[in-house]
Write a protein that holds these residues in place. Structure first.
Motif: not given
Length: 247
Positions: A189-217
């Motif tokens: 695991s590394t700093l958010i935005g410094a790695g290779k995972l498609p984090l903006p896609d995860y954010v978009a999913f959370a918005q579409q599904q009305e997920i209440p919390w994105l929990i950073v670890e």
């Protein structure tokens, strides 16, 4: 509904152990709206609740080991009521190839007991749920059994499962998201935005599904200290939310 951003306090575990209540105003100042606990380090619940209220931090959820939930559920839930938490997360369970249906039934029974007391119950995954039982996606089986999931997308990717595809299949049972990035070379695991995972896609999913919390670890720290990482991670994640167009 825009998802809010919380910090899983395991990310800054040394600071939480040293002074849990004193850490909370710092978490708020970094830009988080809530926290997810991973232990309370002997903290009195009334004092903890007062500290949360004083800095206007919400409790997104709490990670509580299965054995503690199984053996001391009444005491656990009494503490959670005082601090203002309503989401109980089992953070780990060791599934076996020869007994996984019985193990899922144990979690299902625990879910029912937690819900009967007015709380929500979630299971948080690592990678082994997708690899321990050949030919079986244990998380999918948990979802079929009615267990809500706090999906850790890093660990899905670590297990070789594209998280966005998996989320689209399990979206009805995903209630919380754990976000951390994966280093391009080491897979740590590394700093958010410094790695290779498609984090903006995860954010978009959370918005579409009305997920209440994105929990950073974050669990590995090769670039900066845990405290500096926690402060940078929320700012980097906020930049991934789509910009609102003024009318």
């Amino acid at each position: 509904m825009e998802p809010k951003i919380a910090l899983q306090l395991w990310s800054v575990q040394a600071e939480a152990k040293a002074d849990l209540c004193g850490l909370l105003p710092k978490v708020k100042a970094w830009g988080y709206e809530g926290v997810e606990f991973a232990g309370y380090h002997g903290q009195d619940p009334e004092a903890l609740r007062a500290a949360l209220l004083a800095c206007d931090l919400a409790v997104a959820a709490s990670h509580i080991p299965f054995s503690q939930l199984r053996d001391h559920l009444a005491e656990v839930l009494a503490y959670e009521r005082i601090i203002g938490n309503r989401r109980i997360v089992c953070p780990y369970f060791e599934f076996s190839a020869d007994n996984w249906p019985t193990e899922i039934a144990q979690l299902q029974k625990l879910k029912q007991a937690v819900q009967a007391q007015g709380f929500e119950f979630y299971y948080h995954n690592h990678a082994h749920e997708l690899t321990a039982v050949p030919g079986v996606d244990v998380l999918q089986e948990l979802a079929r059994a009615g267990v809500q999931l706090e999906a850790d997308l890093y660990w899905l990717e670590y297990a070789g499962v594209p998280a966005i595809n998996w989320l689209s299949e399990q979206e009805e049972r995903v209630g919380l998201l754990h976000l951390k990035d994966m280093a391009k070379e080491s897979r740590q695991s590394t700093l958010i935005g410094a790695g290779k995972l498609p984090l903006p896609d995860y954010v978009a999913f959370a918005q579409q599904q009305e997920i209440p919390w994105l929990i950073v670890e974050q669990e590995a720290f090769s670039e900066v200290s845990p405290v500096v990482a926690a402060e940078q991670n929320v700012k980097n994640l906020q930049k991934m939310f789509p910009k609102k167009v003024p009318y």
